[in-house]
Design a protein around this motif. Sequence first.
Motif, PDB file in Angstrom:
ATOM      1  N   GLU A  84      -5.799   0.894  -5.239  1.00 51.52           N
ATOM      2  CA  GLU A  84      -7.252   0.706  -5.296  1.00 51.52           C
ATOM      3  C   GLU A  84      -7.605  -0.784  -5.238  1.00 51.52           C
ATOM      4  N   LEU A 136      -9.520  -2.594  -3.433  1.00 50.11           N
ATOM      5  CA  LEU A 136     -10.868  -3.015  -3.051  1.00 50.11           C
ATOM      6  C   LEU A 136     -11.965  -2.415  -3.933  1.00 50.11           C
ATOM      7  N   SER A 137     -11.604  -1.595  -4.893  1.00 49.01           N
ATOM      8  CA  SER A 137     -12.623  -0.855  -5.638  1.00 49.01           C
ATOM      9  C   SER A 137     -13.512  -1.744  -6.501  1.00 49.01           C
ATOM     10  N   ARG A 190     -15.830  -5.307   0.681  1.00 51.58           N
ATOM     11  CA  ARG A 190     -14.842  -4.283   1.013  1.00 51.58           C
ATOM     12  C   ARG A 190     -14.640  -4.202   2.520  1.00 51.58           C
ATOM     13  N   GLU A 191     -15.742  -4.253   3.264  1.00 47.95           N
ATOM     14  CA  GLU A 191     -15.622  -4.196   4.725  1.00 47.95           C
ATOM     15  C   GLU A 191     -14.850  -5.401   5.253  1.00 47.95           C
ATOM     16  N   VAL A 217     -11.127  -4.875   4.414  1.00 52.78           N
ATOM     17  CA  VAL A 217     -10.490  -3.882   5.290  1.00 52.78           C
ATOM     18  C   VAL A 217     -10.085  -4.544   6.608  1.00 52.78           C
ATOM     19  N   TYR A 251      -0.976   2.845   0.385  1.00 56.12           N
ATOM     20  CA  TYR A 251      -2.317   2.421  -0.026  1.00 56.12           C
ATOM     21  C   TYR A 251      -2.981   3.557  -0.807  1.00 56.12           C
ATOM     22  N   THR A 295      -6.177   5.106  -2.658  1.00 60.52           N
ATOM     23  CA  THR A 295      -7.626   4.963  -2.650  1.00 60.52           C
ATOM     24  C   THR A 295      -8.299   6.316  -2.850  1.00 60.52           C
ATOM     25  N   ASP A 322     -11.424   6.299  -1.501  1.00 53.29           N
ATOM     26  CA  ASP A 322     -12.432   6.041  -0.474  1.00 53.29           C
ATOM     27  C   ASP A 322     -11.893   6.496   0.876  1.00 53.29           C
ATOM     28  N   SER A 325     -13.176   6.380   3.825  1.00 51.35           N
ATOM     29  CA  SER A 325     -13.389   5.475   4.956  1.00 51.35           C
ATOM     30  C   SER A 325     -12.295   4.409   5.006  1.00 51.35           C
ATOM     31  N   GLU A 326     -11.840   3.912   3.841  1.00 52.26           N
ATOM     32  CA  GLU A 326     -10.729   2.955   3.806  1.00 52.26           C
ATOM     33  C   GLU A 326      -9.452   3.608   4.337  1.00 52.26           C
ATOM     34  N   LEU A 369      -7.370   2.290   7.726  1.00 51.29           N
ATOM     35  CA  LEU A 369      -6.134   1.544   7.538  1.00 51.29           C
ATOM     36  C   LEU A 369      -4.858   2.330   7.818  1.00 51.29           C
TER      37      LEU A 369
END
Length: 355
Positions: free
Chosen positions: A160, A162-163, A170-171, A174, A191, A193, A195, A197-198, A202
């Motif tokens: 996590e 980028l949380s 965050r963008e 990434v 990785y 997460t 999220d 979208s992440e 990735l």
Amino acid sequence: MTPAVEFRGVSVHFGATQALAPLDLSVARGETLALLGPSGSGKSTALKALAGFLRPSAGRVLLDGQDVTDLPPHRRGLGVVVQSYALFPHQRVADNVAFGLKARKTRRADVTRRVGEVLELVGMSEYARRYPRELSGGQQQRVALARALAIRPNVLLLDEPLSALDAALREDMVAELLRLRAELPDTTLIYVTHDQSEALALADRIAVLRDSRLVELGPCEQLYRRPATEFTASFLGAANLIPVELVRADGTVATVRLAGRELSAEPSGTLQPERPVALGVRPHRISVGELGPGTFPALVRGVQWRGSGYRLDLRLTDEICDIRAEVPDGPALPAVGDRVGVSIPDGCPLVGVGG
């Protein structure tokens, strides 16, 4: 080829509580695998078992074919970046990055050279003399990455990372991680997460976990476009699950019935005749307009502005189900209480429900 990482029946229990059900999973060298799931799904537990921070209750952990289950974290040669970054507040950036190298008794000249290399890699060379408190959250994240990369790990673990950052950061991060992936093609990334979208941006593959168990594993596009389970369909991309009747299926194409109308669908898992099925329809694939031939009647129950468009909460007539649609801004936007026509495209994935 020997996998970079292997879980062989790895499970973790805390007393009577099962934190991770037996997990069998392998990750290739140079691959990026995302462990995706809600809080409490077991994804961070799996990462900690791999890193050596938790001792598995059963099973074995292998790195490059070597059993490391009984090795302490510092002897596994892994790079680890956690959510809090865990930088030493009393040490400058360069000293934080050098920590792992000094612990390995690397020569001073080599430490200086390597610290310079990784700070350059993450774009933080000019901040080498600063303390963590003098950095932004995104900059601290870059320093944590540099520290993890300094020891040249074959496997980099990110839990996590980028949380704690705001949406814009965050963008940016990434994009930074994608650049690092391209520059470190032989490094395996795992990785963690919640999220989606992440994970989609990735990863090469995604492992979806729920309630401490692996639900589904596969390439990102496959899991997004053809999820085999209802949970993956709803969690990865927030698909609407619309109950339908299965009319027939020949393996690659299925025909379903919704409100007396037949639609074609794409079977994406093992369908069992005795189990109910649902169409997984992404909100952006649903069209909303005037009620007419070829549309399904629906009642507008909510309208939310989302900047680039609107999210509509709809109830398909006859209490079939509630669905969500994403529509662009425009003069014909419906209001709460309006009755509209909904168009559902052919070719949506068909998943089994329950079981």
